[in-house]
Motif scaffolding. Structure first.
Motif, short mmCIF file in Angstrom:
data_model
loop_
_atom_site.label_atom_id
_atom_site.label_comp_id
_atom_site.label_asym_id
_atom_site.label_seq_id
_atom_site.Cartn_x
_atom_site.Cartn_y
_atom_site.Cartn_z
N THR A 99 0.85 -1.18 0.00
CA THR A 99 0.00 0.00 0.00
C THR A 99 0.89 1.23 0.00
O THR A 99 2.05 1.17 0.43
CB THR A 99 -0.90 0.03 1.25
OG1 THR A 99 -0.06 0.15 2.41
CG2 THR A 99 -1.76 -1.21 1.34
N PRO A 100 0.37 2.37 -0.46
CA PRO A 100 1.16 3.60 -0.37
C PRO A 100 1.59 3.90 1.08
O PRO A 100 2.70 4.37 1.32
CB PRO A 100 0.22 4.68 -0.91
CG PRO A 100 -0.67 3.93 -1.86
CD PRO A 100 -0.87 2.59 -1.21
N ARG A 101 0.70 3.58 2.01
CA ARG A 101 1.04 3.81 3.43
C ARG A 101 2.26 2.98 3.83
O ARG A 101 3.14 3.46 4.54
CB ARG A 101 -0.16 3.47 4.29
CG ARG A 101 0.06 3.73 5.75
CD ARG A 101 -1.19 3.46 6.55
NE ARG A 101 -0.95 3.75 7.94
CZ ARG A 101 -1.71 3.33 8.92
NH1 ARG A 101 -2.79 2.63 8.65
NH2 ARG A 101 -1.42 3.63 10.16
N ALA A 102 2.32 1.71 3.38
CA ALA A 102 3.47 0.85 3.68
C ALA A 102 4.74 1.43 3.07
O ALA A 102 5.80 1.43 3.72
CB ALA A 102 3.23 -0.57 3.18
N LEU A 103 4.66 1.95 1.86
CA LEU A 103 5.84 2.55 1.23
C LEU A 103 6.35 3.73 2.04
O LEU A 103 7.56 3.86 2.27
CB LEU A 103 5.49 3.02 -0.18
CG LEU A 103 6.08 2.18 -1.30
CD1 LEU A 103 5.15 1.06 -1.66
CD2 LEU A 103 6.33 3.07 -2.46
N ARG A 104 5.43 4.59 2.48
CA ARG A 104 5.84 5.74 3.30
C ARG A 104 6.47 5.27 4.61
O ARG A 104 7.46 5.83 5.07
CB ARG A 104 4.66 6.66 3.54
CG ARG A 104 4.27 7.47 2.31
CD ARG A 104 3.23 8.55 2.62
NE ARG A 104 1.90 8.00 2.87
CZ ARG A 104 1.00 7.72 1.95
NH1 ARG A 104 1.28 7.94 0.67
NH2 ARG A 104 -0.18 7.24 2.27
N TYR A 105 5.90 4.21 5.19
CA TYR A 105 6.44 3.67 6.44
C TYR A 105 7.84 3.11 6.20
O TYR A 105 8.76 3.36 6.99
CB TYR A 105 5.51 2.58 6.97
CG TYR A 105 6.01 1.92 8.22
CD1 TYR A 105 6.02 2.59 9.44
CD2 TYR A 105 6.49 0.61 8.19
CE1 TYR A 105 6.49 1.98 10.59
CE2 TYR A 105 6.95 -0.01 9.34
CZ TYR A 105 6.95 0.68 10.54
OH TYR A 105 7.42 0.07 11.67
N TYR A 106 8.05 2.35 5.14
CA TYR A 106 9.37 1.80 4.84
C TYR A 106 10.39 2.93 4.64
O TYR A 106 11.53 2.83 5.08
CB TYR A 106 9.33 0.92 3.59
CG TYR A 106 8.59 -0.38 3.75
CD1 TYR A 106 8.13 -0.83 4.99
CD2 TYR A 106 8.34 -1.18 2.65
CE1 TYR A 106 7.45 -2.03 5.11
CE2 TYR A 106 7.66 -2.38 2.76
CZ TYR A 106 7.22 -2.79 4.00
OH TYR A 106 6.56 -3.99 4.11
N GLU A 107 9.95 3.98 3.98
CA GLU A 107 10.85 5.12 3.78
C GLU A 107 11.18 5.78 5.12
O GLU A 107 12.33 6.08 5.40
CB GLU A 107 10.20 6.14 2.84
CG GLU A 107 11.12 7.31 2.52
CD GLU A 107 10.50 8.31 1.56
OE1 GLU A 107 11.11 9.37 1.37
OE2 GLU A 107 9.42 8.04 1.01
N GLN A 108 10.17 5.94 5.95
CA GLN A 108 10.38 6.53 7.28
C GLN A 108 11.34 5.70 8.12
O GLN A 108 12.14 6.24 8.87
CB GLN A 108 9.03 6.65 8.00
CG GLN A 108 9.10 7.21 9.39
CD GLN A 108 7.74 7.15 10.09
OE1 GLN A 108 6.89 6.31 9.75
NE2 GLN A 108 7.54 8.01 11.05
N ARG A 109 11.29 4.38 7.98
CA ARG A 109 12.14 3.48 8.76
C ARG A 109 13.51 3.26 8.11
O ARG A 109 14.31 2.48 8.60
CB ARG A 109 11.45 2.14 8.96
CG ARG A 109 10.15 2.20 9.76
CD ARG A 109 10.32 2.80 11.16
NE ARG A 109 11.30 2.12 11.96
CZ ARG A 109 11.05 1.20 12.87
NH1 ARG A 109 9.82 0.85 13.11
NH2 ARG A 109 12.03 0.63 13.54
N GLY A 110 13.79 3.92 6.99
CA GLY A 110 15.11 3.85 6.38
C GLY A 110 15.34 2.66 5.47
O GLY A 110 16.49 2.34 5.16
#
Length: 134
Positions: free
Chosen positions: A13-24
């Motif tokens: 999901t787009p939310r998961a992508l943003r989360y992965y980016e946030q977590r490095g």
């Protein structure tokens, strides 16, 4: 490609992508207007991350693996001084996670066995006593 397209291509999901980016786990490039822009290589990377997480690794494990893999030179030479080299770091991360999971399985099995023993004794009697109060 935009975040929605990249997410769909990676099975996320787009939310998961943003989360992965946030977590490095991934760094998205930005368009001049500030939108995230992903490449086919980013999608392959995201699929690999998803598979590692599904396999049971943690976000921290995956981040360490990504860092180790990115640090590998194109033709990594094995170390001869007895110290772990970059090539062994991914194996160490996986072995550490497997050890943790084995310990958890052992502890949960002990808890299950203890509960099973108790249900066969006093708890069964308690259930019988409660059922005959009517």
């Amino acid at each position: 490609m935009r975040i929605g397209d990249a997410a769909a291509a990676a099975g996320l999901t787009p939310r998961a992508l943003r989360y992965y980016e946030q977590r490095g786990l991934l760094t998205a490039r930005r368009t001049p207007s500030g939108h995230r822009d992903y490449t086919a290589e980013d999608v392959r990377h995201l699929r690999a991350v998803r598979e590692l997480l599904t396999a049971g690794l943690t976000i921290e494990d995956v981040r360490a693996l990504v860092a180790a893999i990115e640090a590998l030179p194109a033709a990594a030479e094995p170390r001869t001084d007895g110290e772990p080299g970059l090539c062994t770091l991914p194996n160490m991360i996986v072995r550490r996670r497997l050890t943790y999971l084995d310990e958890r399985i052992e502890r949960l099995t002990e808890l299950r066995d203890g509960l099973t023993q108790r249900v066969g004794g006093p708890l069964r009697d308690l259930g019988r006593d409660l059922g005959s109060t009517g």
